[in-house]
Write a protein that holds these residues in place. Structure first.
Motif, PDB file in Angstrom:
ATOM      1  N   VAL A   2      51.395  46.949  29.170  1.00 25.93           N
ATOM      2  CA  VAL A   2      51.662  47.839  30.310  1.00 25.93           C
ATOM      3  C   VAL A   2      51.611  47.060  31.613  1.00 25.93           C
ATOM      4  CG1 VAL A   2      50.801  49.826  31.629  1.00 25.93           C
ATOM      5  CG2 VAL A   2      50.813  49.884  29.122  1.00 25.93           C
ATOM      6  N   ARG A   3      50.586  46.239  31.752  1.00 23.72           N
ATOM      7  CA  ARG A   3      50.442  45.428  32.965  1.00 23.72           C
ATOM      8  C   ARG A   3      49.745  44.127  32.614  1.00 23.72           C
ATOM      9  NH1 ARG A   3      46.266  48.751  36.765  1.00 23.72           N
ATOM     10  NH2 ARG A   3      46.601  46.945  38.124  1.00 23.72           N
ATOM     11  N   VAL A  34      54.747  47.943  34.116  1.00 26.81           N
ATOM     12  CA  VAL A  34      55.872  48.780  33.727  1.00 26.81           C
ATOM     13  C   VAL A  34      55.979  50.020  34.622  1.00 26.81           C
ATOM     14  CG1 VAL A  34      55.728  48.005  31.334  1.00 26.81           C
ATOM     15  CG2 VAL A  34      54.526  50.094  32.030  1.00 26.81           C
ATOM     16  N   ARG A  35      57.093  50.675  34.535  1.00 27.58           N
ATOM     17  CA  ARG A  35      57.357  51.870  35.343  1.00 27.58           C
ATOM     18  C   ARG A  35      56.299  52.944  35.075  1.00 27.58           C
ATOM     19  NH1 ARG A  35      63.262  54.863  35.900  1.00 27.58           N
ATOM     20  NH2 ARG A  35      62.551  56.720  37.034  1.00 27.58           N
ATOM     21  N   HIS A  36      55.782  53.529  36.165  1.00 29.33           N
ATOM     22  CA  HIS A  36      54.730  54.525  36.017  1.00 29.33           C
ATOM     23  C   HIS A  36      54.614  55.371  37.279  1.00 29.33           C
ATOM     24  CE1 HIS A  36      52.794  51.213  38.164  1.00 29.33           C
ATOM     25  NE2 HIS A  36      51.883  52.087  38.576  1.00 29.33           N
ATOM     26  N   GLU A  76      57.870  57.165  41.147  1.00 34.31           N
ATOM     27  CA  GLU A  76      57.663  56.232  40.043  1.00 34.31           C
ATOM     28  C   GLU A  76      58.004  54.822  40.531  1.00 34.31           C
ATOM     29  OE1 GLU A  76      58.409  57.834  35.774  1.00 34.31           O
ATOM     30  OE2 GLU A  76      60.121  58.479  36.999  1.00 34.31           O
ATOM     31  N   HIS A  77      57.316  53.842  39.984  1.00 34.71           N
ATOM     32  CA  HIS A  77      57.509  52.476  40.458  1.00 34.71           C
ATOM     33  C   HIS A  77      57.079  51.484  39.377  1.00 34.71           C
ATOM     34  CE1 HIS A  77      53.489  53.885  41.449  1.00 34.71           C
ATOM     35  NE2 HIS A  77      53.054  52.631  41.402  1.00 34.71           N
ATOM     36  N   GLN A  78      57.497  50.237  39.555  1.00 32.55           N
ATOM     37  CA  GLN A  78      57.097  49.169  38.646  1.00 32.55           C
ATOM     38  C   GLN A  78      57.035  47.865  39.429  1.00 32.55           C
ATOM     39  OE1 GLN A  78      61.071  49.608  36.414  1.00 32.55           O
ATOM     40  NE2 GLN A  78      60.537  47.468  36.002  1.00 32.55           N
ATOM     41  N   VAL A  79      56.305  46.899  38.881  1.00 38.57           N
ATOM     42  CA  VAL A  79      56.197  45.578  39.499  1.00 38.57           C
ATOM     43  C   VAL A  79      56.992  44.593  38.658  1.00 38.57           C
ATOM     44  CG1 VAL A  79      54.636  43.712  40.176  1.00 38.57           C
ATOM     45  CG2 VAL A  79      53.915  46.101  40.449  1.00 38.57           C
ATOM     46  N   LEU A  80      57.921  43.893  39.300  1.00 41.91           N
ATOM     47  CA  LEU A  80      58.728  42.905  38.612  1.00 41.91           C
ATOM     48  C   LEU A  80      58.011  41.554  38.585  1.00 41.91           C
ATOM     49  CD1 LEU A  80      62.272  43.746  40.069  1.00 41.91           C
ATOM     50  CD2 LEU A  80      61.053  44.795  38.143  1.00 41.91           C
TER      51      LEU A  80
END
Length: 275
Positions: free
Chosen positions: A102-103, A170-172, A251-255
């Motif tokens: 997940v992260r 990941v997107r969450h 919703e957001h995610q870290v690349l």
């Protein structure tokens, strides 16, 4: 006698189950990091008044997201990273409850009152914590309409991502919008802080000329039946950039990032009541 013994055993088993259930539910109910949280007024930080304007709050209402640039000077960013370097061992040992798929960051809870062998947090890092915690006061001042009755946690979360081209989140969504029926009573109670998040504030502590990826990809909120945004908008985590968004909608995610320097972000989740 056998009947009496069986009945006594059943009663004892029922009592044990009832006690275990009571303990489990009690533990779930008491699990919170907000027991010493401040009100918006108590967390007020006057220097923030020259940073966040009424126009920023109106944009947050309209778009569920606002990006504010150059909150920290180049010199302040340098001091902050020097403060963070002293926490390297603590960050290395820290962990989180999310699965590694997940992260892949390392996180550390930061409070103004923390003490370590090397002393307290430096002034620059404490300044950043106060900036984030002071945001709800200005939301009230400018009559933000999406939420109210804020609780401001004492702690912020410092996240460090390795610039290895693979460390992501990941997107969450930062707020849990599931019902008790969907989660079950125990997990619903355990997630009380998570269910109460209304505003997310992220301050990036990287260099002001950061160009090593690690974008925050945010997705447009669409009302039910409007479809799911799959493209999103990428925000580069340049140092001194402050991002505010609605925890219940964005919703957001870290690349992944790359290069020689880790990616640092300081986050405060403001709890409250949605309107």
């Amino acid at each position: 006698n056998k009947i009496i013994s069986a009945f006594s055993f059943d009663r004892a088993a029922l009592a044990a189950v009832s006690l275990a259930s009571t303990i489990t539910i009690g533990e779930a109910y008491m699990r919170t990091s907000l027991d010493d949280a401040d009100s918006a007024k108590e967390a007020r930080y006057p220097p923030l008044s020259s940073i966040i304007t009424e126009a920023h709050v109106r944009e947050l209402e309209e778009k569920n997201l606002v990006v504010i640039h150059n909150v920290l000077s180049v010199k302040c960013l340098q001091y902050v990273r020097e403060n963070i370097e002293k926490l390297s061992d603590e960050i290395d040992m820290a962990n989180h409850l999310n699965d590694c798929d997940v992260r892949q960051d390392h996180i550390l809870s930061i409070r103004e009152s923390d003490t370590y062998e090397h002393g307290n947090h430096g002034d620059a890092l404490i300044h950043c914590v106060k900036l984030l915690r002071g945001i709800p006061f200005l939301l009230n001042k400018f009559q933000y309409t999406a939420s109210h009755s804020y609780l401001v946690p004492k702690q912020c979360q410092l996240a460090r991502y390795k610039s290895d081209g693979s460390s992501i989140y990941v997107r969450h969504l930062d707020r849990c919008n599931l019902s008790m029926n969907e989660m079950g009573v125990v997990e619903f109670l355990r997630a009380s802080d998570y269910r109460g998040r209304v505003v997310t504030a992220i301050l990036y502590l990287n260099k002001s000329d950061w160009d090593s990826g690690g974008e925050l990809r945010v997705f447009n909120h669409r009302e039910e039946g409007g479809g799911r945004d799959e493209k999103g908008i990428d925000i580069l985590p340049t140092g001194g950039k402050l991002i505010l968004f609605d925890s219940s909608k964005v919703e957001h995610q870290v690349l992944a990032s790359h290069g020689n320097d880790p990616r640092y972000a300081l986050t405060c989740w403001v709890n409250g009541t949605l309107k």
